[in-house]
Design a protein around this motif. Structure first.
Motif, PDB file in Angstrom:
ATOM      1  N   THR A  67      36.698  42.667  43.808  1.00  0.00           N
ATOM      2  CA  THR A  67      37.657  43.458  43.046  1.00  0.00           C
ATOM      3  C   THR A  67      38.353  42.590  41.992  1.00  0.00           C
ATOM      4  O   THR A  67      38.185  41.359  41.953  1.00  0.00           O
ATOM      5  N   SER A  68      39.152  43.238  41.158  1.00  0.00           N
ATOM      6  CA  SER A  68      39.896  42.513  40.125  1.00  0.00           C
ATOM      7  C   SER A  68      40.944  41.585  40.729  1.00  0.00           C
ATOM      8  O   SER A  68      41.441  40.676  40.066  1.00  0.00           O
ATOM      9  N   HIS A  69      41.286  41.808  41.999  1.00  0.00           N
ATOM     10  CA  HIS A  69      42.246  40.946  42.702  1.00  0.00           C
ATOM     11  C   HIS A  69      41.532  39.941  43.607  1.00  0.00           C
ATOM     12  O   HIS A  69      42.141  39.394  44.534  1.00  0.00           O
ATOM     13  N   SER A  70      40.232  39.728  43.340  1.00  0.00           N
ATOM     14  CA  SER A  70      39.415  38.756  44.090  1.00  0.00           C
ATOM     15  C   SER A  70      39.345  39.068  45.572  1.00  0.00           C
ATOM     16  O   SER A  70      39.327  38.165  46.413  1.00  0.00           O
ATOM     17  N   LYS A  71      39.303  40.358  45.897  1.00  0.00           N
ATOM     18  CA  LYS A  71      39.070  40.792  47.271  1.00  0.00           C
ATOM     19  C   LYS A  71      37.606  41.216  47.408  1.00  0.00           C
ATOM     20  O   LYS A  71      36.998  41.714  46.450  1.00  0.00           O
TER      21      LYS A  71
END
Length: 302
Positions: free
Chosen positions: A274-278
């Protein structure tokens, strides 16, 4: 449909598959050499004529050509043996593919598997599913179709993996060892691929509320690496309302969630960052219903 004899244009008589093989294995075979009977024009094919006995899956035999079930003449002596086979409409099938090597591509159907494999034919599908190429290993003889051990559901695939991990099984006509596309998420095996596999390992589940909506967080216990995400636990959010109370697997997932106990999670698919590095599980068509068909749960045991 198999046929134990056929009328030969060359011999001008009914002959057995054995006699046909003995002669035509070393002689030119015309495509219209055989028909159902002397007074019937329905074409018949001799299967396995170009193979030698050491390569036979089954001995040579005759079979009726497809599409001629209702075209036998009134004088045909075999017409009473024929049963019409209804044509099944082709349907769009959602599939996922995994390529353990350059030579093999495994397809796991979201619906039902293709019931037969083409012996001598290898079908390769691109990861996009748009291009399909077929390669005939030996184009000089008709392809033999035979049943093989096949698995369609994730549950049966997992159970087979427990008992026979090295077995070659068929997924939609492609054969490969089961253990080539399973990956256990554990220390030393935590690097994920963008390609679909059956990932499995210790997992936990809990309920969360997001904007007043009750969701279930399903999360692997092993911290993994994918692209620019490091030391992240692969997870997914599922709308609790999509869980079916009549499903034993769904009830088991709710029990794990309520008790907080660990369980063994199997996920057929792939991950993304994801964009949040998840690290999150991919949902086909963003559907929780489809995702649930790609999950399987077992009690955890060390």
């Amino acid at each position: 449909m198999k046929h134990d004899h056929a009328y030969s244009k060359h011999f001008k008589d009914d002959i057995s598959p054995e006699k046909a093989y003995d002669y035509f294995h070393n002689h030119q075979l015309d495509t219209d050499e055989f028909r159902c009977a002397e007074k019937c024009s329905v074409p018949v094919t001799l299967v396995n004529v170009r193979n030698t006995p050491d390569k036979w899956k089954v001995p040579p035999y005759f079979k009726y050509r497809s599409g001629f079930d209702d075209k036998h003449s009134k004088l045909c002596p075999n017409i009473s043996k024929m049963t019409k086979v209804s044509k099944q409409r082709s349907q769009h099938r959602a599939i996922q593919t995994y390529q353990p090597s350059k030579e093999i591509i495994i397809e796991l159907s979201m619906n039902n598997p293709t019931p037969y494999e083409d012996v001598g034919t290898l079908q390769l599908n691109s990861s996009t599913g748009k291009n399909k190429k077929s390669y005939q290993a030996n184009s000089d003889f008709p392809a033999v179709k035979e049943r093989s051990t096949r698995l369609s559901k994730l549950s049966s695939t997992v159970n087979r993996f427990h008992s026979h991990p090295d077995d070659d099984v068929s997924f939609n006509g492609t054969v490969a060892p089961l253990n080539t596309f399973f990956q256990e998420l554990r220390y030393g095996s935590y690097k994920l691929s963008l390609e679909p596999k059956i990932y499995h390992g210790k997992a936990f589940s809990r309920k969360v509320n997001t904007n007043g909506k009750e969701l279930l967080l399903l999360e692997f216990d092993q911290k993994c690496q994918l692209e620019n995400a490091y030391f992240e636990k692969p997870a997914v959010f599922i709308d609790i309302s999509t869980l079916n109370n009549t499903s034993q697997q769904h009830r088991k997932l709710l029990r794990y969630c309520q008790s907080g106990e660990a369980f063994h999670l199997y996920f057929w698919g792939s991950f993304f960052v994801t964009s949040h590095s998840k690290i999150r599980m991919n949902k086909i068509d963003k559907s929780d219903f489809t995702l649930l068909n790609s999950l399987y749960f077992e009690d955890w045991s060390e």
